[in-house]
Design an enzyme around this catalytic site. Structure first.
Site, PDB file in Angstrom:
ATOM      1  N   HIS B  61       0.847  -1.199   0.000  1.00 34.44           N
ATOM      2  CA  HIS B  61       0.000   0.000   0.000  1.00 34.44           C
ATOM      3  C   HIS B  61       0.880   1.246   0.000  1.00 34.44           C
ATOM      4  O   HIS B  61       0.945   1.959   0.999  1.00 34.44           O
ATOM      5  CB  HIS B  61      -0.912   0.020   1.225  1.00 34.44           C
ATOM      6  CG  HIS B  61      -1.754  -1.212   1.377  1.00 34.44           C
ATOM      7  ND1 HIS B  61      -1.241  -2.416   1.808  1.00 34.44           N
ATOM      8  CD2 HIS B  61      -3.069  -1.429   1.152  1.00 34.44           C
ATOM      9  CE1 HIS B  61      -2.214  -3.322   1.846  1.00 34.44           C
ATOM     10  NE2 HIS B  61      -3.330  -2.756   1.451  1.00 34.44           N
ATOM     11  N   GLU B 242      -9.255  -6.211  -4.090  1.00 33.37           N
ATOM     12  CA  GLU B 242      -8.216  -7.037  -3.446  1.00 33.37           C
ATOM     13  C   GLU B 242      -8.574  -8.516  -3.445  1.00 33.37           C
ATOM     14  O   GLU B 242      -7.696  -9.374  -3.338  1.00 33.37           O
ATOM     15  CB  GLU B 242      -7.981  -6.567  -2.001  1.00 33.37           C
ATOM     16  CG  GLU B 242      -7.315  -5.208  -1.915  1.00 33.37           C
ATOM     17  CD  GLU B 242      -7.178  -4.709  -0.487  1.00 33.37           C
ATOM     18  OE1 GLU B 242      -6.445  -3.726  -0.277  1.00 33.37           O
ATOM     19  OE2 GLU B 242      -7.807  -5.262   0.437  1.00 33.37           O
TER      20      GLU B 242
END
Lengths: 134, 282
Positions: B61, B242
């Site tokens: 991230h 995801e």
């Protein structure tokens, strides 16, 4: 193939209240997001906190990007090529949690937003497609 | 011979890490979140279940990778990886130790199998990788397993398709099966479930869709590999994508994989927490 890509990308714009992070946004937001990354370093966070406007001078940002950063206008920053995982460095530096920062993009207060999440979150009904109104 | 004995899927919500690191598991908000893993914590330490190595599928991230490097599939091949400082200091968790020999073997096998992997030696691993380890193993001095990090770009579009992820999983299974050392290997797919962290639609949760996804991991996994990006985006929020990483795990298991444990809880921060343990039935 070109049509397939065009259709693929066009569908993203039909999702209400959402900016999908496409390569076009990645290109537009390159420096904005790299600025955000710089806040991973404690010494940069200190310089940013001391004088935000001055810190921004070191970065090749547009005036609109600079003003949106100073105003912490996250929806605007998404429009200007920001990505939420990069923008997270800005609101983390401000000491905000994801819930606190994310709620500012919804037009709800933090309390209202938290209440919505505890009640099971935002329903997808009516939020899937602008065109189809579903 | 190395063999994949089980697959595990779990969200990697940073708040789970906060609850564990700050010992706040007894708070009402966190109790059901950590309880999702009670069964798994007991199951995984049984000698017949305990893996030697976990292949951990996750996404970075904006921690190790920034806008300068955006690998679609990257495999960590160094001996160890430090937890990343994501802007508020490193998580107080152990260094992640790799099984580098198996990692390099998998990298070679995948490339010969037409998956053009990015090979990474120097990288820090963020909450995407360390939160699942904490959720399952708690707060040990050392992680009790070796971990092979496999990072997937699910941030900048186009991200890989669900079908491509599934095929990568199949190729990983072939790679593991051709490794001569006798190893118990698990594969973990992390991220999801429904959540959106941006824009006016933030906070979106789709329990019905998530439940069907959990059901079909064993009942009709072939349906899942055909789900297009736009469906994840519309139905599960912009960060629900995801879940394609769960399909790498699922693709690495046999058709008959059996569900051993399931948990689902809303909310954990902005997110629907989902967790599955699947036995790889040969």
């Amino acid at each position: 193939m070109p049509d397939r890509l065009k259709d693929y990308l066009a569908a993203f714009d039909d999702i209400p209240g959402t900016r999908v992070y496409t390569t076009e946004r990645a290109r537009q937001g390159y420096w904005l997001n790299q600025f955000c990354m710089s806040l991973m370093k404690p010494e940069n966070r200190e310089r940013w906190r001391a004088d935000e406007r001055r810190y921004l001078e070191d970065w090749q940002l547009t005036d609109a990007q600079k003003e949106a950063l100073l105003a912490r206008d996250y929806n605007r920053l998404l429009d200007l090529g920001g990505n939420i995982y990069y923008l997270a460095k800005v609101f983390s530096t401000d000491g905000l949690s994801f819930v606190q920062a994310v709620s500012t993009m919804t037009g709800m207060s933090v309390e209202e937003y938290q209440k919505m999440m505890l009640a099971g979150g935002r329903s997808p009904d009516g939020q899937r497609s602008v065109k189809e109104g579903r | 011979m190395a063999r994949i004995t089980a697959g595990l899927a779990t969200s990697h919500i940073p708040l789970i890490g906060v609850a564990i690191d700050q010992n706040r598991g007894e708070e009402d908000y966190f109790k059901p979140i950590l309880a999702a893993y009670d069964w798994t914590r007991r199951w995984i330490i049984q000698p017949e279940n305990k893996p030697d190595v976990v292949i951990l599928i996750y996404n970075d991230h904006a921690s190790a990778f920034d806008m300068n490097f955006i690998p679609t599939f990257a495999i960590g091949c160094a001996d160890s990886f430090e937890p990343a400082d994501e802007g508020w200091g490193r998580r107080p968790v152990p260094t992640v130790k790799n099984h580098a020999e198996l990692a390099w073997h998998i990298a070679q096998s995948l490339i010969l199998d037409d998956f053009d992997m990015t090979i990474i030696n120097k990288m820090d691993v963020d909450h995407g990788l360390t939160v699942p380890l904490s959720a399952v193993f708690g707060q040990p001095k050392e992680w009790p397993v070796k971990v092979i990090p496999l990072a997937v770009n699910v941030v900048t579009y186009p991200v890989p398709s669900g079908n491509r992820c599934w095929l990568l999983g199949e190729a990983i299974a072939r790679a593991v099966a051709s490794f001569p050392e006798n190893l118990n290997v698990q594969i973990w797919g992390t991220g999801g479930m429904s959540h959106q962290l941006q824009g006016a639609r933030a906070g979106l949760i789709n329990k019905e869709w998530d439940q069907r996804f959990l059901d079909d991991m064993t009942r009709d996994p072939q349906r899942l590999r055909a789900i297009p990006h736009i469906e994840y985006l519309r139905e599960t929020g912009s960060e629900g994508i995801e879940m394609v990483m769960w399909l790498i795990m699922r693709g690495a298991l046999s058709t008959q994989a059996r569900e051993l444990h399931r948990a689902y809880h809303v909310p954990a921060s902005n997110t629907a927490l989902g967790h599955l343990v699947l036995e790889n039935v040969e």
